[in-house]
Design an enzyme around this catalytic site. Structure first.
Site, short mmCIF file in Angstrom:
data_model
loop_
_atom_site.label_atom_id
_atom_site.label_comp_id
_atom_site.label_asym_id
_atom_site.label_seq_id
_atom_site.Cartn_x
_atom_site.Cartn_y
_atom_site.Cartn_z
N GLU A 1 -19.45 -9.06 8.60
CA GLU A 1 -20.55 -8.48 9.36
C GLU A 1 -21.52 -9.52 9.89
OE1 GLU A 1 -18.86 -5.45 6.57
OE2 GLU A 1 -19.59 -7.51 6.34
N ARG B 1 -25.59 -6.07 5.81
CA ARG B 1 -25.00 -7.35 5.42
C ARG B 1 -25.22 -8.43 6.47
NH1 ARG B 1 -20.62 -6.47 1.48
NH2 ARG B 1 -19.40 -8.10 2.48
N LYS C 1 0.84 -1.19 0.00
CA LYS C 1 0.00 0.00 0.00
C LYS C 1 0.88 1.25 0.00
CE LYS C 1 -4.33 -1.49 2.12
NZ LYS C 1 -5.28 -1.28 3.24
#
Length: 637
Positions: free
Chosen positions: A370, A398, A284
């Site tokens: 979730e 979700r 990243k």
């Protein structure tokens, strides 16, 4: 910087005309363009800097858009947008009327699947691959998924399904940007990746299997030996058990490794080699030292000067609701040892950084999962703990079945702290918390609270925690009204609102605004212009029915105002209460309309929906034919 090569790329067909040796220079230009662009508009940065070479390699090798590339979540798709004809529109990124920060099918034929929530890519790519087969078309479907997104059960459900189809042209690219590029990702591993993705390896493997098939015990021994041998240098066994041919890990910034490996993989996929799994390791923030050093800070920055980096912002005059929640969580945890904090991979976004530091043994990050987070919280509640699930409104969607079946049905005391309720600005419709009131209030045993400001948010969180049933406290993104939070853990009376303004208008002109949550202050401003009454309702469920009846008795018109969908929302709850009481009177419901609201400045979006002070006053005048001081409402807005 000049973009001599990049400016010649208007779509991937131009990219595929380049010689491979030119790709490294193109990557340098593309990375510089991403940095320059995001620094001027804000948006996701670290993840996009990390996928530059991978994006180039995918579009260089695969015949996009005929071959379908699905970007999981999509916050790493800026290089993809730039290479697919949207370079000149990057200055409109995440702005009203501009391009989305995520893939969107209506925006480009290269955006094959709309994304923004995590872990959907493998399911979508599998559906596309089987759809092409059903239509008799030959193409490759590619899912690009991050290591974080691979923590979700949905990704493994899709892989489990995909492994059934032994000759399907499906490719999963795992973009692993969590682990460092360690010694295995070098010359030896590059050679191994090419070998494992090549035709010689595949043909040899099949030949050996045919020879050994006459002696099943020997064949089984050979398979086990191969798995363990590969497992010593690559984590292949898990993915191969799902029916994928595993290749990697390889350096995701090395085009000399990526391109030939992807070429081999595409050929194998088209020739019936079955589902392929390529593991690439990226970093990243690659190429921008400040983002490499702190990828979290540079994950989603606002505008900044790349030469200086992100400078510490002045301490805001107002606390954000997320800060209010984080402080409350620590204070309540200190007061009650039963409290545990749960997050589905949103520690920073949901304000749990300090809680993790102070109470590490009571902090649980379950990954991007979730569904699991909700049921996990239910299990903890069964053992006498008081779980607080810190979750964005859009992400609780979700885990809806688990919310009903595993928590509400058993009446377990789980607190859901719903951040980002209402409109969210630049992230747009995919992240808007528009539906939580409607989808929560219909569930038995649930209690739903809508604080109007920072202090009330703290009070209602304490109120929720004190209950012996499932509760939800919804609060918006960003700063509140500037109300000081009191340090105590005071609770409020359950199911009771309060009057904040009394109308002095004459009979026939008396209007009462029933404001839920963040809409209290624009409602008060509109009421000043109309001389209307205003009630701060606080609770959607249980609704303060007595207050509703009183307002109906003393006024000629009622207006409900909420930053949530009108259909099935708090206004609907008021109408139901009136109907149950046999009261008939004019009611105007104001809230988010029955359409998805695009990305843009939050204040502008609210005004577009008529939910600023001027819009509220205007809607009331138009509906009920009232006069009033329009200029006052405009000034109040």
């Amino acid at each position: 910087m000049t973009y001599a090569l990049l400016n010649t790329i208007n779509d991937p067909t131009d990219l595929r005309k380049l010689e491979r040796r030119q790709l490294t220079a193109l990557a340098d230009e593309l990375r510089a363009f991403v940095l320059e662009s995001v620094s001027q508009t804000g948006g996701h940065l670290s993840s996009n800097l990390g996928t530059v070479e991978l994006t180039i390699a995918l579009h260089y090798v695969f015949d996009t858009p005929a071959d379908r590339v699905v970007w999981d979540v999509g916050h790493q798709s800026y290089p993809h947008k730039i290479l697919t004809g949207r370079r000149d529109r990057m200055n409109t990124l995440r702005q009203w009327g501009g391009i989305s920060g995520f893939p969107r099918r209506s925006e480009s034929e290269y955006d094959t699947f709309g994304t923004a929530h995590s872990s959907t890519s493998i399911s979508a790519a599998l559906g596309m691959a089987l759809g092409a087969r059903t239509r008799g078309e030959q193409r490759v479907s590619i899912a690009v998924i991050g290591d974080g997104a691979m923590t979700a059960g949905m990704a493994f459900e899709a892989m489990n399904n995909a492994g059934v189809y032994k000759d399907l042209p499906l490719v999963v690219v795992l973009n692993d940007n969590d682990m460092s590029i360690s010694p295995p990702v070098g010359a030896l591993n590059r050679h191994l990746a090419r070998l494992l993705s090549g035709q010689f390896y595949a043909a040899t493997k099949k030949g050996i299997e045919r020879v050994l098939s006459v002696a099943p015990p020997v064949l089984e021994f050979a398979k086990r030996f191969e798995e363990h041998a590969k497992g010593m240098v690559v984590p292949a066994t898990l993915f191969e058990e799902f029916g994928f041919n595993y290749i990697g890990p390889i350096d995701g910034h090395d085009l000399n490794s990526l391109v030939p490996t992807l070429q081999n993989i595409r050929q194998r996929a088209l020739e019936g080699g079955g589902p392929q799994f390529l593991h690439v390791v990226t970093k990243k923030g690659q190429g921008y030292k400040l983002a490499e050093a702190d990828p979290i800070l540079y994950h989603g920055p606002g505008k900044f000067n790349p030469a200086e980096g992100i400078r510490p912002a002045a301490k805001p005059a107002r606390k954000t609701y997320t800060q209010v929640f984080g402080e409350w969580l620590c204070d309540m945890a200190a007061a009650d040892e039963r409290l545990v904090g749960i997050t589905p991979a949103m520690r920073e976004g949901s304000g749990l950084v300090e809680f993790e530091k102070r109470f590490p043994d009571r902090y649980y990050d379950v990954g991007i999962a979730e569904q699991h987070a909700v049921t996990f919280a239910g299990g903890m509640a069964c053992e006498g703990l008081k779980p607080v699930v810190a979750i964005y409104s859009t992400f609780l969607q979700r885990g809806y079945d688990q919310l009903i079946h595993d928590v509400a049905l058993q009446n377990l005391p789980v607190v859901f702290a719903l951040d980002r309720a209402g409109l969210v600005g630049a992230d747009g419709a995919t992240h808007a918390g528009a539906y939580d009131i409607a989808y929560l209030r219909c569930i038995p045993n649930m209690m739903v609270m809508t604080p109007a400001d920072e202090n009330e948010c703290r009070q209602l969180l304490s109120t929720a925690f004190a209950q012996d049933c499932p509760t939800a406290v919804r609060y918006p993104r960003g700063s509140g009204a500037g109300v000081e939070t009191q340090p105590d853990l005071t609770t409020l009376p359950v199911g009771k609102g309060e009057m904040r303004r009394e109308s002095t208008a004459r009979a026939g002109q008396r209007v009462a605004l029933l404001a839920f949550g963040s809409m209290l202050y624009p409602a008060l401003a509109a009421a000043d212009a109309l001389d209307a009454s205003v009630a701060n309702m606080r609770f959607v469920k249980p609704l303060d029915v007595e207050l509703v009846k009183t307002l109906a008795r003393d006024h000629d018109f009622l207006v409900t105002v909420e930053e949530g969908c009108v259909m099935g929302g708090a206004g609907s709850a008021v109408l139901e209460a009136l109907a149950a009481a046999g009261i008939e009177m004019p009611v105007l419901q104001l809230g988010l309309p029955d359409r998805f609201i695009d990305h843009g400045d939050p204040a502008f979006l609210l005004s577009q929906c008529g939910l600023d002070a001027a819009g509220i006053a205007r809607s009331i005048r138009e509906r009920f034919g009232l006069g009033g001081n329009a200029a006052a409402a405009t000034r109040a807005a």
